[in-house]
Design a protein around this motif. Structure first.
Motif, PDB file in Angstrom:
ATOM      1  N   PRO A 187      42.147  30.361  34.578  1.00  0.00           N
ATOM      2  CA  PRO A 187      42.167  28.897  34.582  1.00  0.00           C
ATOM      3  C   PRO A 187      43.545  28.372  34.171  1.00  0.00           C
ATOM      4  O   PRO A 187      44.479  29.149  33.956  1.00  0.00           O
ATOM      5  CB  PRO A 187      41.106  28.553  33.536  1.00  0.00           C
ATOM      6  CG  PRO A 187      41.160  29.695  32.576  1.00  0.00           C
ATOM      7  CD  PRO A 187      41.489  30.912  33.410  1.00  0.00           C
ATOM      8  N   SER A 209      48.191  30.908  38.866  1.00  0.00           N
ATOM      9  CA  SER A 209      48.429  30.611  40.281  1.00  0.00           C
ATOM     10  C   SER A 209      47.220  30.880  41.160  1.00  0.00           C
ATOM     11  O   SER A 209      47.124  30.345  42.263  1.00  0.00           O
ATOM     12  CB  SER A 209      49.600  31.448  40.793  1.00  0.00           C
ATOM     13  OG  SER A 209      50.775  31.133  40.095  1.00  0.00           O
ATOM     14  N   ARG A 250      42.799  31.727  41.454  1.00  0.00           N
ATOM     15  CA  ARG A 250      41.470  31.620  40.856  1.00  0.00           C
ATOM     16  C   ARG A 250      40.553  32.657  41.498  1.00  0.00           C
ATOM     17  O   ARG A 250      40.698  33.012  42.660  1.00  0.00           O
ATOM     18  CB  ARG A 250      40.847  30.245  41.113  1.00  0.00           C
ATOM     19  CG  ARG A 250      41.652  29.072  40.611  1.00  0.00           C
ATOM     20  CD  ARG A 250      41.521  28.921  39.091  1.00  0.00           C
ATOM     21  NE  ARG A 250      42.061  27.677  38.617  1.00  0.00           N
ATOM     22  CZ  ARG A 250      43.330  27.474  38.332  1.00  0.00           C
ATOM     23  NH1 ARG A 250      44.201  28.435  38.475  1.00  0.00           N
ATOM     24  NH2 ARG A 250      43.754  26.310  37.883  1.00  0.00           N
ATOM     25  N   TYR A 299      28.983  31.269  45.432  1.00  0.00           N
ATOM     26  CA  TYR A 299      29.769  30.202  46.038  1.00  0.00           C
ATOM     27  C   TYR A 299      29.633  30.296  47.559  1.00  0.00           C
ATOM     28  O   TYR A 299      30.176  31.227  48.163  1.00  0.00           O
ATOM     29  CB  TYR A 299      31.239  30.329  45.641  1.00  0.00           C
ATOM     30  CG  TYR A 299      31.488  30.172  44.163  1.00  0.00           C
ATOM     31  CD1 TYR A 299      32.038  29.002  43.664  1.00  0.00           C
ATOM     32  CD2 TYR A 299      31.178  31.193  43.269  1.00  0.00           C
ATOM     33  CE1 TYR A 299      32.280  28.851  42.297  1.00  0.00           C
ATOM     34  CE2 TYR A 299      31.411  31.051  41.903  1.00  0.00           C
ATOM     35  CZ  TYR A 299      31.960  29.880  41.431  1.00  0.00           C
ATOM     36  OH  TYR A 299      32.198  29.739  40.091  1.00  0.00           O
ATOM     37  N   SER A 345      42.950  29.975  46.076  1.00  0.00           N
ATOM     38  CA  SER A 345      43.729  28.769  45.832  1.00  0.00           C
ATOM     39  C   SER A 345      43.205  28.011  44.616  1.00  0.00           C
ATOM     40  O   SER A 345      42.009  28.018  44.313  1.00  0.00           O
ATOM     41  CB  SER A 345      43.646  27.861  47.065  1.00  0.00           C
ATOM     42  OG  SER A 345      44.081  26.558  46.770  1.00  0.00           O
ATOM     43  N   THR A 346      44.100  27.319  43.943  1.00  0.00           N
ATOM     44  CA  THR A 346      43.684  26.478  42.818  1.00  0.00           C
ATOM     45  C   THR A 346      42.831  25.299  43.298  1.00  0.00           C
ATOM     46  O   THR A 346      42.215  24.619  42.493  1.00  0.00           O
ATOM     47  CB  THR A 346      44.908  25.949  42.042  1.00  0.00           C
ATOM     48  OG1 THR A 346      45.755  25.217  42.940  1.00  0.00           O
ATOM     49  CG2 THR A 346      45.684  27.092  41.417  1.00  0.00           C
ATOM     50  N   GLU A 347      42.786  25.077  44.610  1.00  0.00           N
ATOM     51  CA  GLU A 347      41.950  24.028  45.204  1.00  0.00           C
ATOM     52  C   GLU A 347      40.769  24.626  45.965  1.00  0.00           C
ATOM     53  O   GLU A 347      40.001  23.900  46.579  1.00  0.00           O
ATOM     54  CB  GLU A 347      42.782  23.159  46.160  1.00  0.00           C
ATOM     55  CG  GLU A 347      43.964  22.485  45.511  1.00  0.00           C
ATOM     56  CD  GLU A 347      43.545  21.483  44.439  1.00  0.00           C
ATOM     57  OE1 GLU A 347      42.561  20.745  44.666  1.00  0.00           O
ATOM     58  OE2 GLU A 347      44.191  21.439  43.383  1.00  0.00           O
ATOM     59  N   GLY A 348      40.629  25.942  45.952  1.00  0.00           N
ATOM     60  CA  GLY A 348      39.599  26.628  46.723  1.00  0.00           C
ATOM     61  C   GLY A 348      38.238  26.615  46.047  1.00  0.00           C
ATOM     62  O   GLY A 348      38.018  25.905  45.062  1.00  0.00           O
ATOM     63  N   ALA A 378      38.013  26.918  42.200  1.00  0.00           N
ATOM     64  CA  ALA A 378      38.947  26.054  41.467  1.00  0.00           C
ATOM     65  C   ALA A 378      38.547  25.827  40.010  1.00  0.00           C
ATOM     66  O   ALA A 378      39.406  25.755  39.140  1.00  0.00           O
ATOM     67  CB  ALA A 378      39.094  24.711  42.178  1.00  0.00           C
ATOM     68  N   LYS A 379      37.258  25.740  39.731  1.00  0.00           N
ATOM     69  CA  LYS A 379      36.799  25.460  38.371  1.00  0.00           C
ATOM     70  C   LYS A 379      36.427  26.717  37.590  1.00  0.00           C
ATOM     71  O   LYS A 379      35.989  26.625  36.447  1.00  0.00           O
ATOM     72  CB  LYS A 379      35.607  24.505  38.413  1.00  0.00           C
ATOM     73  CG  LYS A 379      35.988  23.137  38.944  1.00  0.00           C
ATOM     74  CD  LYS A 379      34.812  22.203  38.957  1.00  0.00           C
ATOM     75  CE  LYS A 379      35.239  20.843  39.492  1.00  0.00           C
ATOM     76  NZ  LYS A 379      34.137  19.899  39.544  1.00  0.00           N
ATOM     77  N   SER A 380      36.633  27.878  38.190  1.00  0.00           N
ATOM     78  CA  SER A 380      36.276  29.117  37.509  1.00  0.00           C
ATOM     79  C   SER A 380      37.157  29.351  36.285  1.00  0.00           C
ATOM     80  O   SER A 380      38.365  29.100  36.317  1.00  0.00           O
ATOM     81  CB  SER A 380      36.415  30.308  38.463  1.00  0.00           C
ATOM     82  OG  SER A 380      36.185  31.517  37.775  1.00  0.00           O
TER      83      SER A 380
END
Length: 98
Positions: A8, A12, A14, A22, A64-67, A70-72
């Motif tokens: 987190p 760079s 996740r 998921y 990706s940090t947006e993939g 992202a919240k992992s």
């Protein structure tokens, strides 16, 4: 085999140890597996094609940090395998022909 430091915050990349929870990740990883099972039979260029056309496309999206992860909050250290939690029994039935 796919070694990236994940976590987190400012990391760079996740990843979620329970990636099978998921839907997008499950669909992409299933597609990667199916492509691998087909291309591994091509002894000449199959594995290269798999990396270039499949893994190199899906993995940056997954990680990706947006993939989807992202919240992992799952993390590892450099050189360690990606975090992993075994899926529930029966989630992935053996589809090979006997």
């Amino acid at each position: 085999m796919y070694a990236r430091r994940v976590g987190p915050g400012n990391a760079s990349f996740r990843w979620a140890a329970d990636w099978w929870n998921y839907p997008e990740a499950l669909a992409r990883i299933d597609a990667l597996w199916r492509a691998w099972e087909h291309l591994r039979l091509d002894a000449a260029t199959g594995s290269s094609v798999w990396w270039i056309e499949h893994a190199d496309h899906h993995m940056p999206i997954l990680m990706s940090t947006e993939g989807p992860f992202a919240k992992s909050e799952d993390s590892n250290k450099a050189g360690e395998p990606l975090p992993y939690t075994a899926p529930p029994e029966g989630l992935f039935p053996d589809m090979r022909e006997n």
